[in-house]
Design a protein around this motif. Structure first.
Motif, short mmCIF file in Angstrom:
data_model
loop_
_atom_site.label_atom_id
_atom_site.label_comp_id
_atom_site.label_asym_id
_atom_site.label_seq_id
_atom_site.Cartn_x
_atom_site.Cartn_y
_atom_site.Cartn_z
N MET A 223 -7.23 -22.63 0.36
CA MET A 223 -8.38 -22.69 -0.54
C MET A 223 -9.67 -22.47 0.25
O MET A 223 -10.00 -23.21 1.17
CB MET A 223 -8.44 -24.06 -1.21
CG MET A 223 -9.68 -24.30 -2.07
SD MET A 223 -10.01 -26.06 -2.34
CE MET A 223 -10.83 -26.52 -0.79
N ALA A 224 -10.42 -21.43 -0.11
CA ALA A 224 -11.69 -21.14 0.57
C ALA A 224 -12.37 -19.96 -0.10
O ALA A 224 -11.72 -19.14 -0.76
CB ALA A 224 -11.44 -20.84 2.05
N ASP A 225 -13.67 -19.87 0.11
CA ASP A 225 -14.42 -18.68 -0.30
C ASP A 225 -14.68 -17.78 0.89
O ASP A 225 -15.50 -16.86 0.81
CB ASP A 225 -15.75 -19.11 -0.94
CG ASP A 225 -15.54 -19.86 -2.25
OD1 ASP A 225 -14.53 -19.59 -2.92
OD2 ASP A 225 -16.37 -20.73 -2.58
N VAL A 226 -14.01 -18.05 1.99
CA VAL A 226 -14.06 -17.21 3.19
C VAL A 226 -12.63 -16.98 3.67
O VAL A 226 -11.69 -17.63 3.19
CB VAL A 226 -14.88 -17.88 4.32
CG1 VAL A 226 -16.32 -18.05 3.90
CG2 VAL A 226 -14.27 -19.22 4.72
N GLU A 227 -12.45 -16.09 4.63
CA GLU A 227 -11.11 -15.79 5.13
C GLU A 227 -10.60 -16.93 6.01
O GLU A 227 -11.35 -17.52 6.80
CB GLU A 227 -11.16 -14.49 5.94
CG GLU A 227 -9.81 -13.89 6.24
CD GLU A 227 -9.91 -12.48 6.81
OE1 GLU A 227 -8.85 -11.85 6.95
OE2 GLU A 227 -11.04 -12.04 7.10
N VAL A 228 -9.32 -17.23 5.89
CA VAL A 228 -8.67 -18.28 6.67
C VAL A 228 -7.57 -17.66 7.53
O VAL A 228 -6.74 -16.89 7.03
CB VAL A 228 -8.05 -19.36 5.75
CG1 VAL A 228 -7.37 -20.44 6.59
CG2 VAL A 228 -9.12 -19.97 4.85
N GLY A 229 -7.57 -17.96 8.82
CA GLY A 229 -6.54 -17.45 9.73
C GLY A 229 -5.56 -18.53 10.12
O GLY A 229 -5.56 -19.63 9.55
N VAL A 230 -4.70 -18.25 11.11
CA VAL A 230 -3.70 -19.21 11.58
C VAL A 230 -3.65 -19.19 13.10
O VAL A 230 -3.61 -18.12 13.73
CB VAL A 230 -2.29 -18.87 11.03
CG1 VAL A 230 -1.22 -19.75 11.68
CG2 VAL A 230 -2.26 -19.04 9.51
N PHE A 231 -3.66 -20.38 13.71
CA PHE A 231 -3.36 -20.52 15.13
C PHE A 231 -1.85 -20.36 15.31
O PHE A 231 -1.07 -21.16 14.76
CB PHE A 231 -3.76 -21.92 15.64
CG PHE A 231 -5.22 -22.06 15.98
CD1 PHE A 231 -6.09 -20.98 15.96
CD2 PHE A 231 -5.72 -23.29 16.33
CE1 PHE A 231 -7.43 -21.12 16.29
CE2 PHE A 231 -7.07 -23.46 16.67
CZ PHE A 231 -7.92 -22.37 16.64
N LEU A 232 -1.43 -19.38 16.07
CA LEU A 232 -0.01 -19.06 16.20
C LEU A 232 0.42 -19.19 17.65
O LEU A 232 0.09 -18.36 18.49
CB LEU A 232 0.23 -17.63 15.70
CG LEU A 232 1.66 -17.09 15.75
CD1 LEU A 232 2.60 -17.97 14.93
CD2 LEU A 232 1.69 -15.66 15.26
N SER A 233 1.16 -20.25 17.96
CA SER A 233 1.62 -20.47 19.33
C SER A 233 2.96 -19.81 19.61
O SER A 233 3.37 -19.69 20.76
CB SER A 233 1.75 -21.97 19.61
OG SER A 233 2.87 -22.51 18.92
N GLY A 234 3.67 -19.39 18.55
CA GLY A 234 5.01 -18.87 18.73
C GLY A 234 6.08 -19.94 18.63
O GLY A 234 7.27 -19.65 18.65
N GLY A 235 5.64 -21.21 18.52
CA GLY A 235 6.59 -22.29 18.28
C GLY A 235 6.96 -22.35 16.82
O GLY A 235 6.40 -21.64 15.97
N LEU A 236 7.90 -23.22 16.49
CA LEU A 236 8.40 -23.31 15.13
C LEU A 236 7.30 -23.61 14.12
O LEU A 236 7.16 -22.93 13.10
CB LEU A 236 9.49 -24.38 15.04
CG LEU A 236 10.01 -24.68 13.63
CD1 LEU A 236 10.79 -23.49 13.09
CD2 LEU A 236 10.86 -25.95 13.63
N ASP A 237 6.51 -24.63 14.39
CA ASP A 237 5.59 -25.17 13.39
C ASP A 237 4.52 -24.16 12.99
O ASP A 237 4.30 -23.89 11.81
CB ASP A 237 4.96 -26.46 13.91
CG ASP A 237 5.99 -27.41 14.49
OD1 ASP A 237 7.12 -27.42 13.97
OD2 ASP A 237 5.68 -28.11 15.47
N SER A 238 3.83 -23.60 13.97
CA SER A 238 2.77 -22.64 13.65
C SER A 238 3.36 -21.35 13.10
O SER A 238 2.73 -20.69 12.26
CB SER A 238 1.91 -22.35 14.87
OG SER A 238 2.64 -21.69 15.88
N SER A 239 4.55 -20.98 13.53
CA SER A 239 5.18 -19.76 13.01
C SER A 239 5.55 -19.91 11.54
O SER A 239 5.42 -18.96 10.76
CB SER A 239 6.43 -19.41 13.83
OG SER A 239 6.09 -19.09 15.17
N LEU A 240 6.01 -21.10 11.14
CA LEU A 240 6.30 -21.34 9.73
C LEU A 240 5.03 -21.29 8.89
O LEU A 240 5.00 -20.69 7.81
CB LEU A 240 7.00 -22.68 9.54
CG LEU A 240 8.42 -22.79 10.11
CD1 LEU A 240 8.99 -24.18 9.84
CD2 LEU A 240 9.33 -21.72 9.54
#
Length: 502
Positions: A223-240
């Motif tokens: 939910m946002a009026d701006v773009e939202v990204g993802v921190f991706l470590s390559g581990g399970l949690d951030s990859s999901l």
């Protein structure tokens, strides 16, 4: 995401000069705007804004027709539902924070349990009423200092006037404070769970429920009026999280932006690259060197406002990651909290094979002073909002109700098997079943930082400091010295949580 500051005084009018200085110390948390207001005779509210929702109309302090005013730091993800439930309440903006103000005005602070999200707030009315409160898990920071008839509140330790720094304490999560009632608990971090609910239920049914809970949460956290990204470590949690967010963005004709960090050739950097390629994201990387890691240490320690060695090690790569992401987006999702929900750390199984549920609850309740503090401070130092979909109230309620057997190690020693099976097909098998590495290790930061202090801090210094200051390693003593230079009067025992080991 923003920074808030407030004063409540019963002996005089608020100190406006002190308030201005508090806001200036929080400018990095809200680079888009800043404003403040005196409310009645006894209260002052200040706000620095990072515009995420209702970009044009959400300026704070928010003020209602009856004079109630509010400053809020965070996001309230169910604000539209709250608005609908309040029916005839009049709203002047589309800001999610106005839902909190409406609840306070119509039902009082006991109604704050209806909010879903991450938030800390202060609100005041012209007749002298005042409320300060913090979300049940303490995802968003709030500190306070009580001295005589004056009470100060702020999002970070650095914002407090020097004369009250020694009185600063962490405001308790899930509580509100009013001058009349004092501190009152309105919600717990972890709801009471009945694992018997899942007894006799096929594992596949539980896995489906886990998947649906997380998918729903990630979509809500976008939910946002701006773009939202993802921190991706390559581990399970951030990859999901990235997999769910990428699907959501694709449905809306957008391409998700993901961000990874590490030393050259580090495990996290390579795994994140593979995950991003599989998911088709617009991927960005930050590579840091040993020299760069050492150069930012003073800034990192001062920003995180802790000297816990484990926390600082993971904060250094997060610093570079946040700096990178802030050039492209205003908000990111992270995988924080999954290990505490699904027993991802090896010590859970080595030391708490029996009593696992109790240990998971304990660590969830302490997150506000550890990983969540690091996550908030490092991102906000760069004017970036971090959101934590694993720590959504509904995900927590679901995960803590699962029997401990669902969180036990697999026969081969792999952790979080239940969560991995719940998302079969969402990631390549080598990523879905990649073994756990703590962020400070997988990014390469630990190999750079831990040995650095061996010859730079004398043995005698550590021996003298261990008893007097409670530091445990040379590395921690080095960080303590930086902490003390940044916050000379703050008492660590009142504001810090520390990992069991350094």
């Amino acid at each position: 995401m923003c920074g808030i500051a407030a004063q409540h005084r019963t002996d005089s009018t608020p100190d406006l000069d002190a308030g201005t200085r508090m806001l200036l110390a929080l400018a990095h948390r809200g680079p888009d705007d800043s404003d403040h207001r005196t409310v009645g005779e006894h209260a002052w509210l200040g706000h620095t804004r990072l515009s995420i929702v209702d970009l044009d109309g959400g300026r704070q302090p928010l003020t209602a027709p009856d004079g109630w005013s509010l400053v809020c730091n965070g996001e309230i993800y169910n604000h539209e539902q709250v608005r609908a439930e309040l029916g005839g309440a009049v709203f002047g903006t589309a800001s999610d924070s106005e839902a909190a103000l409406a609840l306070l005005r119509t039902g009082g602070p006991a109604e704050l349990h209806r909010l879903r999200g991450m938030w800390a707030l202060c609100a005041a009315a012209p007749d002298g009423r005042f409320v300060a409160a913090r979300d049940p898990l303490g995802i968003k920071p709030l500190y306070w200092a009580r001295r005589g008839a004056a009470v100060h509140f702020a999002s970070e330790l650095r914002a407090f006037p020097a004369e009250v720094q020694d009185a600063v304490e962490s405001f308790p999560p899930g509580c509100y404070w009013t001058p009349e009632a004092g501190v009152v608990r309105f919600a717990t971090a972890v709801p009471a769970a009945d694992p018997a609910v899942w007894e006799g239920i096929a594992p596949e049914v539980a896995e489906k429920a886990t998947r649906e809970a997380l998918v729903d949460s990630v979509r809500r956290h976008l939910m946002a009026d701006v773009e939202v990204g993802v921190f991706l470590s390559g581990g399970l949690d951030s990859s999901l999280v990235a997999a769910i967010a990428a699907e959501h963005c694709a449905e809306r004709g957008r391409r998700l932006k993901t961000f990874a960090v590490g030393t050259e050739g580090s495990a996290d950097l390579l795994a994140a690259r593979a995950a991003a390629e599989h998911l088709g994201t617009e991927h960005h990387e930050a590579v840091f060197t040993a020299r760069e890691a050492i150069e930012v240490l003073d800034e990192v320690v001062a920003s995180v406002e802790s000297f816990d060695a484990s926390l600082i090690r993971s904060a250094v790569p997060n610093w570079f990651l946040s700096e990178l992401a802030s050039r492209h987006v205003k908000a990111v999702l992270t995988g924080e909290g999954a290990d505490e929900l699904f027993a991802g750390y090896s010590y859970y199984h080595a030391e708490h094979a029996t009593g696992l549920d109790a240990e998971l609850v304990r660590t969830l309740e302490e997150l506000h002073g550890l990983n969540l503090q690091r996550c908030d401070r490092v991102t906000m130092a760069h004017g970036l909002e971090a959101r934590v979909p694993f720590l959504d109230a509904e995900v927590i309620a679901h995960a803590t109700a699962l029997p401990a057997a669902y969180k036990a190690l697999e026969p081969d020693g792999m952790e979080k098997g239940h969560l991995r099976r719940a998302f079969t097909g969402w990631l390549p098998e080598e990523l879905l079943w990649r073994r756990k590495e703590q962020f400070g290790t997988g990014s390469g930061a630990q190999d750079l930082l831990s040995p650095y202090w061996a010859d730079r801090v004398p043995d005698a210094d550590l021996a003298a400091a261990a008893d007097a200051l409670g530091v445990r390693t040379k590395e921690e003593l080095a960080y303590y010295r930086v902490f003390r230079r940044a916050l000379p009067a703050v008492r660590p025992d009142r504001v810090l949580t520390r990992f069991a080991t350094a």
